[in-house]
Design an enzyme around this catalytic site. Structure first.
Site, PDB file in Angstrom:
ATOM      1  N   HIS A 249      10.161 -29.023 -10.273  1.00  0.00           N
ATOM      2  CA  HIS A 249       9.939 -30.026 -11.628  1.00  0.00           C
ATOM      3  C   HIS A 249      11.244 -31.055 -11.642  1.00  0.00           C
ATOM      4  CE1 HIS A 249      12.214 -26.369 -12.964  1.00  0.00           C
ATOM      5  NE2 HIS A 249      13.061 -27.426 -13.262  1.00  0.00           N
TER       6      HIS A 249
HETATM    7  C1  T46 Z   1      15.986 -26.015 -13.692  1.00  0.00           C
HETATM    8  C2  T46 Z   1      16.087 -24.881 -12.663  1.00  0.00           C
HETATM    9  C3  T46 Z   1      17.429 -25.066 -11.856  1.00  0.00           C
HETATM   10  C4  T46 Z   1      13.169 -20.199 -21.340  1.00  0.00           C
HETATM   11  O1  T46 Z   1      12.846 -19.766 -22.176  1.00  0.00           O
HETATM   12  N1  T46 Z   1      14.311 -20.879 -21.481  1.00  0.00           N
HETATM   13  C5  T46 Z   1      15.363 -21.535 -20.659  1.00  0.00           C
HETATM   14  O2  T46 Z   1      16.303 -21.892 -21.071  1.00  0.00           O
HETATM   15  C6  T46 Z   1      14.674 -21.519 -19.347  1.00  0.00           C
HETATM   16  C7  T46 Z   1      15.382 -22.395 -18.392  1.00  0.00           C
HETATM   17  C8  T46 Z   1      13.514 -20.911 -19.105  1.00  0.00           C
HETATM   18  N2  T46 Z   1      12.814 -20.215 -20.084  1.00  0.00           N
HETATM   19  C9  T46 Z   1      11.468 -19.642 -19.704  1.00  0.00           C
HETATM   20  C10 T46 Z   1      10.405 -20.629 -19.225  1.00  0.00           C
HETATM   21  C11 T46 Z   1       9.698 -19.915 -18.237  1.00  0.00           C
HETATM   22  O3  T46 Z   1       8.625 -18.972 -19.002  1.00  0.00           O
HETATM   23  O4  T46 Z   1      11.946 -18.911 -18.455  1.00  0.00           O
HETATM   24  C12 T46 Z   1      10.715 -18.809 -17.382  1.00  0.00           C
HETATM   25  C13 T46 Z   1      10.878 -19.360 -16.240  1.00  0.00           C
HETATM   26  O5  T46 Z   1      11.377 -20.824 -16.158  1.00  0.00           O
HETATM   27  P1  T46 Z   1      11.240 -21.827 -14.897  1.00  0.00           P
HETATM   28  O6  T46 Z   1      10.003 -21.495 -14.378  1.00  0.00           O
HETATM   29  O7  T46 Z   1      11.550 -23.219 -15.601  1.00  0.00           O
HETATM   30  O8  T46 Z   1      12.180 -21.334 -14.125  1.00  0.00           O
HETATM   31  P2  T46 Z   1      12.898 -22.097 -12.844  1.00  0.00           P
HETATM   32  O9  T46 Z   1      13.722 -21.399 -12.274  1.00  0.00           O
HETATM   33  O10 T46 Z   1      11.784 -22.625 -11.971  1.00  0.00           O
HETATM   34  O11 T46 Z   1      13.827 -23.597 -13.260  1.00  0.00           O
HETATM   35  C14 T46 Z   1      14.994 -23.437 -14.182  1.00  0.00           C
HETATM   36  C15 T46 Z   1      14.906 -24.023 -15.008  1.00  0.00           C
HETATM   37  O12 T46 Z   1      13.811 -24.025 -16.206  1.00  0.00           O
HETATM   38  C16 T46 Z   1      15.104 -25.786 -14.949  1.00  0.00           C
HETATM   39  O13 T46 Z   1      15.488 -26.585 -16.042  1.00  0.00           O
HETATM   40  O14 T46 Z   1      16.522 -27.212 -13.649  1.00  0.00           O
HETATM   41  O15 T46 Z   1      16.095 -23.715 -13.305  1.00  0.00           O
END
Ligand code: T46
Length: 137
Positions: free
Chosen positions: A54
């Site tokens: 993303h």
């Molecule tokens: C990024 C990369 C480096 C939350 O509730 N609060 C938060 O602050 C974050 C980061 C995530 N979440 C929830 C949203 C999803 O249900 O945690 C779950 C996993 O998040 P996501 O699929 O977005 O995680 P990554 O590892 O793909 O991405 C993350 C960050 O979201 C993003 O901002 O830049 O790490």
């Protein structure tokens, strides 16, 4: 273009003595050029998984692999650069509209992220086509 786009490795300064090392990071400095609103960390990662996939419209983040190693692919829409984070004294700054993918997490790795804003799903672009369209604005 109405968005920032910057990625670069920032060297952090370990304070060392015969007891070991300590790194302190203060906001709005060369090491961390923004104010921190949120900290999160990624650990216990499933082998061979690719996370991220993303972009963010406005978020600034400093990513530090505090334990183990991982690779971060950053794509600004014209070129892709892969960074290896494998030491706690290196941070990767990702500022603005950059597509990112995190992969090759080593067993036991911990990826800590300092972020300039609280969690806001509306700042995410999770579709690569939309990301490329947004770059043209
Ligand atoms: C990024 C990369 C480096 C939350 O509730 N609060 C938060 O602050 C974050 C980061 C995530 N979440 C929830 C949203 C999803 O249900 O945690 C779950 C996993 O998040 P996501 O699929 O977005 O995680 P990554 O590892 O793909 O991405 C993350 C960050 O979201 C993003 O901002 O830049 O790490």
């Amino acid at each position: 273009m109405k968005y920032n786009q910057d990625t670069r490795i920032i060297s952090l300064n370990p304070k060392g003595d015969d007891r070991g090392k300590l790194i302190a990071i203060e906001e709005n400095t060369e090491c961390l050029p923004f104010s921190v609103k949120r900290v999160y960390y990624i650990y216990d990662t499933t082998p061979n998984v690719v996370r991220g996939k993303h972009a963010h419209r406005n978020l600034k983040q400093l990513l530090i692999c505090t334990s183990g190693s991982c690779a971060i692919m950053c794509d600004d829409g014209t070129k892709k650069v892969e960074y290896t984070l494998n030491w706690p004294d290196k941070g990767l700054l990702i500022d603005g509209l950059i597509w990112r993918e995190m992969k090759d997490f080593s067993k036991g790795s911990v990826l800590m992220v300092l972020a300039s804003a609280c969690y806001d799903e509306s700042d995410y672009i999770r579709d690569y086509g939309v990301f490329m369209e947004e770059l043209k604005k």
